[in-house]
Design a protein around this motif. Structure first.
Motif, PDB file in Angstrom:
ATOM      1  N   SER A   1      55.149  59.046  50.668  1.00  0.00           N
ATOM      2  CA  SER A   1      55.194  57.585  50.492  1.00  0.00           C
ATOM      3  C   SER A   1      53.947  56.924  51.078  1.00  0.00           C
ATOM      4  O   SER A   1      53.223  57.519  51.876  1.00  0.00           O
ATOM      5  CB  SER A   1      56.448  56.995  51.144  1.00  0.00           C
ATOM      6  OG  SER A   1      56.387  57.164  52.546  1.00  0.00           O
TER       7      SER A   1
ATOM      8  N   LYS B   1      45.314  53.037  47.126  1.00  0.00           N
ATOM      9  CA  LYS B   1      46.605  53.267  46.455  1.00  0.00           C
ATOM     10  C   LYS B   1      46.438  54.342  45.383  1.00  0.00           C
ATOM     11  O   LYS B   1      47.279  55.237  45.244  1.00  0.00           O
ATOM     12  CB  LYS B   1      47.114  51.958  45.844  1.00  0.00           C
ATOM     13  CG  LYS B   1      48.469  52.073  45.162  1.00  0.00           C
ATOM     14  CD  LYS B   1      49.564  52.428  46.139  1.00  0.00           C
ATOM     15  CE  LYS B   1      50.900  52.618  45.457  1.00  0.00           C
ATOM     16  NZ  LYS B   1      51.882  53.249  46.342  1.00  0.00           N
TER      17      LYS B   1
ATOM     18  N   THR C   1      48.313  58.010  45.415  1.00  0.00           N
ATOM     19  CA  THR C   1      49.151  58.422  44.281  1.00  0.00           C
ATOM     20  C   THR C   1      48.678  59.764  43.743  1.00  0.00           C
ATOM     21  O   THR C   1      49.478  60.631  43.395  1.00  0.00           O
ATOM     22  CB  THR C   1      49.089  57.348  43.165  1.00  0.00           C
ATOM     23  OG1 THR C   1      49.479  56.094  43.723  1.00  0.00           O
ATOM     24  CG2 THR C   1      50.025  57.675  42.014  1.00  0.00           C
TER      25      THR C   1
ATOM     26  N   ASP D   1      54.672  51.256  49.539  1.00  0.00           N
ATOM     27  CA  ASP D   1      56.006  51.340  48.925  1.00  0.00           C
ATOM     28  C   ASP D   1      57.020  50.703  49.866  1.00  0.00           C
ATOM     29  O   ASP D   1      57.966  50.060  49.444  1.00  0.00           O
ATOM     30  CB  ASP D   1      56.438  52.809  48.728  1.00  0.00           C
ATOM     31  CG  ASP D   1      55.359  53.656  48.082  1.00  0.00           C
ATOM     32  OD1 ASP D   1      54.810  53.203  47.068  1.00  0.00           O
ATOM     33  OD2 ASP D   1      55.060  54.750  48.603  1.00  0.00           O
ATOM     34  N   THR D   2      56.811  50.948  51.166  1.00  0.00           N
ATOM     35  CA  THR D   2      57.723  50.440  52.195  1.00  0.00           C
ATOM     36  C   THR D   2      56.901  49.812  53.316  1.00  0.00           C
ATOM     37  O   THR D   2      55.867  50.353  53.705  1.00  0.00           O
ATOM     38  CB  THR D   2      58.581  51.577  52.782  1.00  0.00           C
ATOM     39  OG1 THR D   2      59.212  52.272  51.711  1.00  0.00           O
ATOM     40  CG2 THR D   2      59.644  51.046  53.728  1.00  0.00           C
TER      41      THR D   2
ATOM     42  N   ALA E   1      61.073  47.389  50.884  1.00  0.00           N
ATOM     43  CA  ALA E   1      60.030  47.273  49.868  1.00  0.00           C
ATOM     44  C   ALA E   1      59.401  45.882  49.989  1.00  0.00           C
ATOM     45  O   ALA E   1      60.079  44.922  50.383  1.00  0.00           O
ATOM     46  CB  ALA E   1      60.633  47.460  48.479  1.00  0.00           C
TER      47      ALA E   1
END
Length: 383
Positions: free
Chosen positions: A36, A181, A185, A206-207, A221
């Motif tokens: 994450s 980001k 990913t 994401d969090t 989120a």
């Protein structure tokens, strides 16, 4: 017994940090899921960097444990943890070119053939044509990417980022947010990112864990934190919120009716972070962009069932995509409203009487015992 389903999760159990009588981090339980992009967000001094340093092994927790996957690493030195850190300063070696900076960690471990791995990293951070340049020949954003590549080439389980974009100007910072980001990913490694910049956290993570005074105020989120803040600190720190002090008139199962300065407003019961009771107090919140604004002469055009507040325009600022209004109202001295510049009403100028209206579903309720101004950054804090 370790939880085999946890994979490479970062798990903090009851960790805290004291410096003499000062508590930088109060006992904290936190699980950061493997793969994450996780942000620790808060103002300076909130404990976010101390928390990151405890994960890295750069600070020893006063209590509690740090686990990475199935291994407890609380007392392991930094170099024995499957973790790499990228700092705001980048800490590149000025005498080495980009390729050698990236290869440094592998060479230190005695790995001789590094070319393919370095080339793969150069491709990942899109710096292939800069391989032979020295750090001083690169822009801040390029140096940042070299620092990330140098950390990732070691294949850490977790990449820790401590205010990595703080030294960049606004436009470059926004580009780098998207770049980081993309990289995260692509490689699928857990990123734990410390920042005081709300937009940065919300763009990339994401969090988000919002920290305040050494504690996590709220975790979730980005959209959940923004739409459903549970405390005044989160409501004010993440964007802007209008908070209206009100009395609970009716506390129904689905709707709560409150009154403020003779105005009745509705709040969905499900969006109240506290249990409202008739006769009690509630802070009613609504975001500035959720509110519509009409001249008082147009009150008859407002659909039934909307929350409505009367006021007078105290100030307005044209900022291109929208006009930001400050409204003086009996329910609140400075209500903020952001109106998109689609069809501008020339009557909406300072001194004009207006009606603010919005969908009651966009309203949230907070515990009125809290400081209504918690989380609002002052000029001194942001300097």
């Amino acid at each position: 017994m370790t939880d085999k389903t946890a994979g490479g999760d970062v798990r903090l159990a009851g960790i805290s940090k004291h410096y003499g009588t000062f508590t930088a981090v109060h006992p904290l339980d936190l699980t950061i899921p493997q793969g994450s992009f996780f942000a620790l967000l808060g103002a300076s001094g909130c404990g976010k960097t101390t928390t990151l340093r405890m994960i890295a092994g750069l600070e020893e927790p006063s209590t509690g444990t740090v686990s990475l996957g199935d291994s407890e690493v609380t007392h392991l030195p930094p170099y024995k943890r499957p973790v790499n850190t990228v700092f705001q300063s980048y800490a590149l070696f000025p005498h080495l070119d980009v390729s050698e900076n990236i290869a440094f960690g592998l060479r230190r471990r005695g790995i001789k053939s590094v070319k393919k791995q370095v080339d793969d990293m150069l491709e990942l951070v899109q710096l292939g044509q800069f391989a032979q340049r020295k750090p001083h020949q690169l822009s801040g954003g390029q140096q940042q990417r070299v620092a990330v590549a140098r950390a990732l080439i070691n294949h850490p389980q977790v990449l820790l980022l401590d205010e990595p974009l703080g030294a960049l100007d606004l436009k470059l910072r926004r580009q780098m947010q998207l770049e980081l980001k993309r990289i995260q990913t692509e490689v699928g490694i857990t990123f734990v990112h410390v920042t005081h910049d709300q937009e940065e956290a919300m763009t990339m993570a994401d969090t988000v864990a919002v920290m305040n005074g050494g504690r996590v105020e709220q975790l979730g989120a980005p959209a959940e934190l923004y739409e459903n803040p549970k405390t005044t600190f989160v409501a004010n720190f993440l964007g802007t919120s209008n908070l209206i002090e009100a009395e609970v008139l009716e506390a129904g199962a689905s709707d709560v009716v409150v009154g403020s300065a003779g105005t009745k407003l509705r709040v969905p019961a499900a969006r109240c972070s506290t249990t409202p009771r008739a006769g009690g107090k509630l802070l009613v919140g609504v975001r500035p962009e959720k509110i519509s604004l009409v001249h008082a002469d147009e009150e008859g055009t407002i659909a039934a069932g909307r929350n409505k507040v009367a006021g007078k325009i105290a100030d307005s600022s044209f900022i291109g995509v929208s006009t930001q209004f400050v409204i003086d109202s009996p329910v609140c001295p400075e209500l903020e409203v952001y109106v998109q510049n689609i069809e501008r009403d020339a009557r909406l100028v300072p001194g004009a009487d207006v009606i603010l209206h919005w969908n009651p579903d966009h309203t949230f309720g907070l515990d009125a015992a809290q400081d209504i101004d918690a989380g609002i950054e002052t000029v001194e804090e942001s300097a």
